[in-house]
Design an enzyme around this catalytic site. Structure first.
Site, PDB file in Angstrom:
ATOM      1  N   ASP B  36      49.789   7.690  21.496  1.00 14.91           N
ATOM      2  CA  ASP B  36      48.597   6.845  21.545  1.00 14.91           C
ATOM      3  C   ASP B  36      48.972   5.559  22.288  1.00 14.91           C
ATOM      4  OD1 ASP B  36      49.915   5.141  19.783  1.00 14.91           O
ATOM      5  OD2 ASP B  36      48.773   5.783  18.035  1.00 14.91           O
ATOM      6  N   SER B  37      47.986   4.676  22.463  1.00  8.60           N
ATOM      7  CA  SER B  37      48.247   3.514  23.320  1.00  8.60           C
ATOM      8  C   SER B  37      49.372   2.632  22.772  1.00  8.60           C
ATOM      9  CB  SER B  37      46.969   2.696  23.510  1.00  8.60           C
ATOM     10  OG  SER B  37      46.359   2.453  22.264  1.00  8.60           O
TER      11      SER B  37
END
Lengths: 248, 78
Positions: B36-37
């Site tokens: 994920d980011s």
């Protein structure tokens, strides 16, 4: 010794008022404290001395929290001295009160830069360290006026309301890394600022407070200790109201 | 001395918990490796430590695949 043995806390604006009480209370629970100040070096060294007297460690570090380089130096000094940052208390704040119609742009900017941007910069600067540690607590000092509004404080209120929004967003972004972020919204707390209020203003203030008295800086500081400790390990993104029931 | 590819692969395997065979040059951290980011931000932090370099936020935003990371690092160290 206490609930925060061996933890390191950075407290911004810790030379006076609520920040000073927070620094002392964290230290009383065994934390190493980085006492940040902007102008009052003498007062900051007194806080450091008091902390050392009770057997905890502390250093005073000057920093302008609205300046990212200065903030980075503050956090670097903390890590250099103590090797970690377990707790960040974003407490530093200023007021430049004026009616909206009379408020100058620089009065707005100054307050937003210190009270809101300062929280952003300090939070950003500790996030890397806390992510590596897979643990951290960030405690933002907002204000009851950020929730209720207050005539004559458009800049301060906007910043303090902003801090609550920032708290919730930071809490969501960092929860997966075990970094818990909460806010405290103090009501009327007895500090140098409220001590100078005229008697009639004080008594009219008291009529709005169910507990009918001002709070002490220690009341806020004890809530900070709670949020920094293992006792608060299942809460994030919340705002604790320490205001004698004024807002409910 | 391990190559840049080997060192990047090790960081990616450790950080994202993926199998070494999945870490191909064209693999995207987010689309292929399940990051994920926030994972990507952390990955960049670890690459900074591994290669003792600073990667600016602007540059970090351009690093999307294993190959991006390798060529960025090779461009910096050589």
């Amino acid at each position: 010794m206490g609930k925060l043995n061996g933890k390191t806390a950075v407290v911004t604006g810790a030379s006076r008022g609520i920040g000073r009480a927070i620094a002392l209370q964290l230290a009383a629970e065994g934390a190493n404290v980085v006492v940040n100040f902007s102008g009052s070096e003498q007062k900051a060294s007194e806080v450091v001395q008091e902390i050392q007297n009770i057997g905890s460690q502390a250093i005073a570090v000057q920093a302008n929290i609205s300046d990212s380089e200065s903030v980075q130096q503050l956090m670097n000094a903390a890590i250099e001295q103590f090797g970690a940052i377990d707790v960040l208390v974003n407490n530093a704040g200023i007021t430049r009160d004026n009616l909206l119609m009379r408020m100058k742009e620089d009065e707005w900017d100054e307050v937003i830069n210190t009270n809101l941007k300062g929280v952003f910069l300090c939070t950003k600067a500790v996030t890397r360290q806390m992510m590596k540690q897979r643990a951290g607590r960030i405690i933002n000092i907002s204000s009851i006026v950020g929730v209720m509004g207050n005539a004559g404080q458009a800049n301060y209120v906007a910043a303090k309301a902003g801090v609550i929004g920032l708290t919730k967003t930071t809490a969501r972004e960092l929860a997966s890394r075990n970094i818990l972020v909460n806010a405290i919204a103090p009501g009327f707390i007895s500090t140098e600022m409220t001590d100078t209020l005229p008697e009639d203003v004080r008594s009219s203030m008291l009529t709005q407070i169910p507990l009918a008295k001002l709070g002490n800086p220690e009341d806020v500081a004890k809530a900070v200790v709670f949020l920094a400790s293992d006792d608060a390990s299942y809460m994030t993104g919340q705002t604790l109201h320490i205001d004698g029931g004024m807002y409910m | 001395m391990a190559t840049v590819l080997e060192r990047v692969t090790k960081v990616v395997v450790d950080r994202l918990g993926v199998d070494e065979s999945e870490v191909k040059v064209e693999a995207s951290f987010r689309e292929d490796l399940g990051a994920d980011s926030l994972d990507v931000v952390e990955l960049v932090m670890e690459l900074e430590d591994e290669f003792d370099m600073e990667i600016s936020d602007e540059d970090a935003e351009k690093i999307a695949t294993v190959g991006d990371a390798i060529s960025y690092i090779e461009g910096k160290v050589s």
